[in-house]
Write a protein that holds these residues in place. Structure first.
Motif, PDB file in Angstrom:
ATOM      1  N   SER A   7      73.045  40.303  36.726  1.00 10.42           N
ATOM      2  CA  SER A   7      72.490  41.650  36.672  1.00 10.42           C
ATOM      3  C   SER A   7      72.985  42.365  35.427  1.00 10.42           C
ATOM      4  N   LEU A   8      72.293  43.449  35.074  1.00 13.07           N
ATOM      5  CA  LEU A   8      72.698  44.275  33.946  1.00 13.07           C
ATOM      6  C   LEU A   8      73.264  45.593  34.462  1.00 13.07           C
ATOM      7  N   GLU A   9      73.583  46.492  33.553  1.00 15.35           N
ATOM      8  CA  GLU A   9      74.256  47.736  33.921  1.00 15.35           C
ATOM      9  C   GLU A   9      73.489  48.506  34.993  1.00 15.35           C
ATOM     10  N   ASN A  10      74.227  49.051  35.921  1.00 15.78           N
ATOM     11  CA  ASN A  10      73.681  49.862  37.021  1.00 15.78           C
ATOM     12  C   ASN A  10      72.711  49.096  37.911  1.00 15.78           C
ATOM     13  N   ASN A  11      72.731  47.764  37.796  1.00 19.75           N
ATOM     14  CA  ASN A  11      71.848  46.918  38.611  1.00 19.75           C
ATOM     15  C   ASN A  11      70.373  47.270  38.438  1.00 19.75           C
TER      16      ASN A  11
ATOM     17  N   PRO B 290      78.009  38.420  33.044  1.00 21.34           N
ATOM     18  CA  PRO B 290      78.176  39.279  34.215  1.00 21.34           C
ATOM     19  C   PRO B 290      77.414  38.715  35.413  1.00 21.34           C
TER      20      PRO B 290
END
Length: 387
Positions: free
Chosen positions: A235-239, A385
């Motif tokens: 996943s990336l930032e803040n999902n 991540p």
């Protein structure tokens, strides 16, 4: 002789009155015409407005029908595919693991993300309202995938091609977010990335405008035909978005397993960097041929311009990442180069990639790609991540 009769004489005062009457009639006629034109224009304006309203209404209806059709298509995909999507439970050295997986053949073999099935054990698979024990067949950190198996007859998802995907192509994923029931997720392809935060992936990853929650790692990424084109791995930032590894990468690892019982990442020992000018459309220049490697023994030399590795064409130094990922140790790989004005092809037998022994997935952080520093034919470093 008789004279011709003279014209009728009218008094001057009557002539003036007649002219005045005629001018009044002309004015009335002009006013009538102007009013009629105004009324016609208003009628045309009203007609135009009505047509615009009708057109807007038809557009709105068309959009509503499109949304309804897309919604129905997603429902159909979910209804067909959800039967082959499973919840995975496992235990690693720290805690319990919960993620998603999906069957790829009718004998119970399934794909999932490495973060789910790579380093855990005591796996349990939930599908069809039952729980089944599962065992790990293979875990490959370089592709970010793992394969598990249960001893049951199962449904399976059809395999598609990620190469047919483009930016803004709609996609669907099905996972188990936050330990909830299987859930469809709809979004689109946002990009195709070879690195993230300064680290190179082992192969190009699809960046998706799909929110990803804990538990959805390993979810299948589906095209609008319901075919698997990728596996959600991080996943990336803040999902708010996520990465998926192309299904071809997982299929390459599966092919290795079927042939050798393990993943066999190939390596030929070449470093590549940006050439000063393109040759045959390629800017990938050999800058180092490592000693006692397959490339050194084949006759490839520093200064050669790399054009193709196997079936993968090369135009930029970064292209070698995808090209080398699909090289299998032990296979003979044709490598085409330009040396001066000569186009040469060398048959190189790849050996096992050093990263296969160290278990590295991404390139070293901060490695420049578009300057004169060399980009190895295959790269590896830290794990990305996780969801």
């Amino acid at each position: 002789m008789r004279r011709a009769p003279r014209g009728l004489r009218v008094p001057v005062s009557q002539v003036k009155n007649l002219r005045l009457v005629m001018s009044h009639k002309a004015a009335l006629a002009l006013i009538f015409c102007l009013n009629a034109g105004s009324l016609f224009a208003e009628d045309q304006s009203a007609k135009t407005t009505g047509e615009k309203t009708k057109e807007m209404f038809e557009r709105a209806m068309s959009r509503a029908e499109s949304v309804t059709a897309a919604s129905q298509q997603i429902k159909d995909i979910f209804a067909r595919a959800a039967k082959a999507v499973v919840k995975i439970h496992g235990v690693d050295e720290h805690s319990e693991i919960c993620g998603t997986g999906f069957f790829i053949d009718p004998t119970g073999t399934l794909y999932t993300a490495y973060t789910v099935g790579g380093e855990a054990g005591n796996f349990t698979i939930e599908f069809g309202g039952k729980k089944y024990p599962a065992r790990q067949l293979l875990a490959d950190i370089r592709s970010g995938t793992a394969m598990l198996k249960i001893d049951e007859a199962t449904p399976a998802l059809p395999i598609g091609k990620s190469e047919q995907m483009e930016v803004a192509t709609p996609v669907v994923s099905i996972g188990f977010p936050l330990d909830l029931p299987e859930t469809p997720n709809f979004g689109m392809v946002a990009g195709f990335d070879r690195k993230y935060l300064g680290r190179y992936f082992s192969t190009t990853h699809m960046r998706l405008n799909l929110p990803s929650q804990r538990g959805e790692a390993g979810a299948p990424l589906l095209n609008m035909k319901g075919e698997v084109v990728g596996i959600v791995v991080s996943s990336l930032e803040n999902n708010s978005a996520c990465y998926a590894v192309p299904i071809e990468a997982a299929e390459k690892i599966r092919g290795d397993f079927m042939r050798f019982g393990e993943a066999r990442h190939g390596w030929v020992g070449i470093n590549v960097s940006l050439a000063r000018q393109p040759v045959e459309g390629s800017l990938a220049e050999m800058t180092q041929i490592m000693e006692d490697t397959p490339a050194a023994r084949s006759g490839i030399k520093a200064g050669d311009i790399l054009l193709q590795v196997g079936r993968k064409k090369v135009t930029q130094p970064e292209d070698v990442l995808d090209a080398s990922f699909f090289v299998t140790a032990g296979d003979v790989v044709p490598i085409t180069v330009m040396r001066g004005n000569q186009k040469l092809t060398f048959d190189v037998q790849a050996t096992m990639h050093p990263a296969s022994r160290t278990g590295l997935l991404l390139a070293a952080p901060g490695t420049p790609a578009m300057n004169q520093q060399a980009v190895p034919l295959s790269l590896g470093s830290d794990v990305p991540p996780t969801p």
